[in-house]
Design an enzyme around this catalytic site. Structure first.
Site, PDB file in Angstrom:
ATOM      1  N   ARG A   1     -23.210 -22.614 -23.607  1.00 41.52           N
ATOM      2  CA  ARG A   1     -24.048 -23.478 -23.866  1.00 41.52           C
ATOM      3  C   ARG A   1     -23.772 -24.967 -23.159  1.00 41.52           C
ATOM      4  O   ARG A   1     -24.882 -25.537 -22.590  1.00 41.52           O
ATOM      5  CB  ARG A   1     -24.248 -23.952 -25.383  1.00 41.52           C
ATOM      6  CG  ARG A   1     -24.762 -22.725 -26.382  1.00 41.52           C
ATOM      7  CD  ARG A   1     -25.127 -23.133 -27.681  1.00 41.52           C
ATOM      8  NE  ARG A   1     -24.208 -24.000 -28.652  1.00 41.52           N
ATOM      9  CZ  ARG A   1     -23.498 -23.121 -29.600  1.00 41.52           C
ATOM     10  NH1 ARG A   1     -23.701 -21.677 -29.613  1.00 41.52           N
ATOM     11  NH2 ARG A   1     -22.384 -23.517 -29.987  1.00 41.52           N
TER      12      ARG A   1
ATOM     13  N   GLU B   1     -44.701 -33.906 -33.472  1.00 43.79           N
ATOM     14  CA  GLU B   1     -45.162 -32.776 -32.701  1.00 43.79           C
ATOM     15  C   GLU B   1     -45.590 -31.576 -33.905  1.00 43.79           C
ATOM     16  O   GLU B   1     -44.895 -30.929 -34.424  1.00 43.79           O
ATOM     17  CB  GLU B   1     -44.055 -31.787 -32.050  1.00 43.79           C
ATOM     18  CG  GLU B   1     -44.392 -30.500 -31.380  1.00 43.79           C
ATOM     19  CD  GLU B   1     -43.218 -29.747 -30.816  1.00 43.79           C
ATOM     20  OE1 GLU B   1     -41.999 -30.285 -30.798  1.00 43.79           O
ATOM     21  OE2 GLU B   1     -43.283 -28.822 -30.268  1.00 43.79           O
TER      22      GLU B   1
ATOM     23  N   LYS C   1     -37.520 -36.134 -31.972  1.00 46.29           N
ATOM     24  CA  LYS C   1     -38.488 -35.064 -32.019  1.00 46.29           C
ATOM     25  C   LYS C   1     -38.690 -34.602 -33.460  1.00 46.29           C
ATOM     26  O   LYS C   1     -37.444 -34.188 -33.742  1.00 46.29           O
ATOM     27  CB  LYS C   1     -38.374 -34.106 -31.107  1.00 46.29           C
ATOM     28  CG  LYS C   1     -39.483 -33.085 -31.072  1.00 46.29           C
ATOM     29  CD  LYS C   1     -39.286 -32.097 -30.076  1.00 46.29           C
ATOM     30  CE  LYS C   1     -38.867 -30.752 -30.703  1.00 46.29           C
ATOM     31  NZ  LYS C   1     -38.736 -29.479 -29.972  1.00 46.29           N
TER      32      LYS C   1
ATOM     33  N   LYS D   1     -46.827 -34.981 -29.612  1.00 48.17           N
ATOM     34  CA  LYS D   1     -46.377 -33.760 -28.767  1.00 48.17           C
ATOM     35  C   LYS D   1     -47.215 -32.655 -29.337  1.00 48.17           C
ATOM     36  O   LYS D   1     -47.128 -32.289 -30.269  1.00 48.17           O
ATOM     37  CB  LYS D   1     -44.859 -33.480 -28.934  1.00 48.17           C
ATOM     38  CG  LYS D   1     -44.757 -32.320 -27.867  1.00 48.17           C
ATOM     39  CD  LYS D   1     -43.182 -32.095 -27.766  1.00 48.17           C
ATOM     40  CE  LYS D   1     -42.839 -30.753 -27.191  1.00 48.17           C
ATOM     41  NZ  LYS D   1     -41.566 -30.843 -26.217  1.00 48.17           N
TER      42      LYS D   1
HETATM   43  P1  13P Z   1     -41.925 -25.081 -25.362  1.00 43.50           P
HETATM   44  O1  13P Z   1     -42.291 -26.019 -24.056  1.00 43.50           O
HETATM   45  O2  13P Z   1     -40.951 -23.977 -25.106  1.00 43.50           O
HETATM   46  O3  13P Z   1     -42.850 -24.848 -26.196  1.00 43.50           O
HETATM   47  O4  13P Z   1     -40.938 -26.117 -26.191  1.00 43.50           O
HETATM   48  C1  13P Z   1     -41.214 -27.173 -26.490  1.00 43.50           C
HETATM   49  C2  13P Z   1     -40.855 -27.681 -27.741  1.00 43.50           C
HETATM   50  O5  13P Z   1     -40.276 -28.859 -27.597  1.00 43.50           O
HETATM   51  C3  13P Z   1     -41.068 -27.100 -28.935  1.00 43.50           C
HETATM   52  O6  13P Z   1     -40.704 -27.703 -29.930  1.00 43.50           O
END
Ligand code: 13P
Length: 353
Positions: A49, A180, A139, A222
């Protein structure tokens, strides 16, 4: 909030929303990181990782196209093999370090197929620690699945309240919240249905954020692009996606929101770039708009890397290239026919938790 604190949040927003740049969402949980490593037949071990993240964060010149990187609890506390903490390395390159703070989803009892996101416990203490480690944005992801009878308003509301509490705590800690609510691309729904659901999701979210006194100018949304589900026979064209997405945003996102970034959601890297470009081509909007991709940036890197040290320079070039394409797309200047990665087989893997 006092003026000074709001100005700090707005400063971070403007760094993140820099023209020609996007955010790299390298915030897979350790479990999801295992799915990425499985693509190159590496076992999901801490050293692997770390190797993948080090490759990403040390890639030459990416600061020209990447404004911020979202980290995960284990990576914000991790270092390069030479002992440089990842957030310090990024900040020294002018890239804002961010942190995913949600702890994944759980089923919502009584609402089959729907979920709520976990992670509010002791979040104020975690924010204080992450701020000290260098995080200036965060996020939190809520998941919205489209089905015949879902999403329900009840599920949208509990997720909106959870996002609002997270966002208010982030701002009180000097950290810009990225909110998001991901409307999943997976499904057989039409683009019209995706539009309806995304509008409802965002309207409930912004009503709730206002109710909980979240400062919208210090917040980034987002969101998913609006497009037909991946198992629908209709594939939405970039122009359709752009039209439906901007209509949706205009109907549901207040103009004082600091910025909007898109997730890639399982679209191929090239499609995610093409759709972003089509959106930008429709002209300037009340908010700065860009991308915050995970899979659409990382998959070409994994394909080039194959887990081999000798391939690291090639893999880093793949990241720089894709980030540059997205930087051009953010300005409506991308030309698909010139995209070197256009015809490469690009797989869309499972979403993150
Ligand atoms: P993806 O661009 O792979 O959809 O991931 C963005 C993301 O932060 C999902 O939480």
């Amino acid at each position: 909030m006092v003026l000074r604190e709001i100005q700090d949040l707005k400063h971070t927003v403007s760094q993140l929303m820099h023209s020609g740049k996007g955010i790299l969402a390298a915030d897979e949980s350790d479990k999801t990181a295992g799915k990425r490593l499985a693509m190159v037949d590496l076992p999901n071990e801490p050293d692997h990782r770390r190797a993948f993240r080090e490759l990403l964060f040390t890639a030459p010149d990416i600061e020209e196209y990447i404004s911020g990187v979202i980290l995960y609890d284990s990576s914000i506390k991790n270092t390069t093999t030479d002992g440089v903490p990842f957030p310090d390395l990024l900040a020294a390159r002018g890239i804002v370090p961010g942190i995913k703070v949600d702890m994944g989803i759980r089923d919502l009892p009584g609402f089959p197929g729907e979920t709520v996101t976990k992670g509010l416990d002791a979040l104020d203490e975690r924010f204080a620690e992450y701020y000290k480690l260098g995080a200036r944005f965060a996020k939190w992801r809520a998941v919205v699945t489209i089905g015949e009878e879902i999403p329900t308003d009840a599920a949208l509301r509990i997720n909106a309240v959870t996002l609002a509490e997270y966002a208010a705590l982030a701002q009180a800690s000097g950290i810009v919240p990225v909110v998001e609510p991901e409307v999943l691309f997976q499904g057989d729904h039409s683009i019209v249905r995706a539009e309806e659901v995304t509008i409802r999701t965002l309207q409930i979210l912004f009503d709730t954020l206002r109710t909980y006194r979240v400062d919208l100018s210090g917040t980034i949304l987002k969101t998913s692009m609006v497009l037909a589900g991946d198992s629908n026979t209709a594939v939405s064209s970039p122009e359709e996606v752009a039209g439906a997405t901007l209509r949706t945003l205009h109907l549901s996102v207040p103009h004082d929101v600091g910025g909007i970034v898109f997730l890639s959601g399982g679209q191929t890297p090239v499609r995610a770039t093409e759709n972003l470009n089509a959106i930008a081509k429709l002209g300037s909007q009340p908010w700065p708009i860009s991308s915050s991709y995970s899979r659409a940036l990382e998959e070409p890197v994994l394909v080039a890397w194959q887990g081999k040290d000798d391939n690291i320079p090639l893999a880093q070039k793949a990241l720089l290239y894709r980030a540059k394409m997205n930087g051009l797309a953010q300005q409506g200047k991308y030309e698909a026919k010139r995209d070197k990665q256009r015809d490469k087989k690009n797989i869309a893997t499972d979403s993150q938790d």
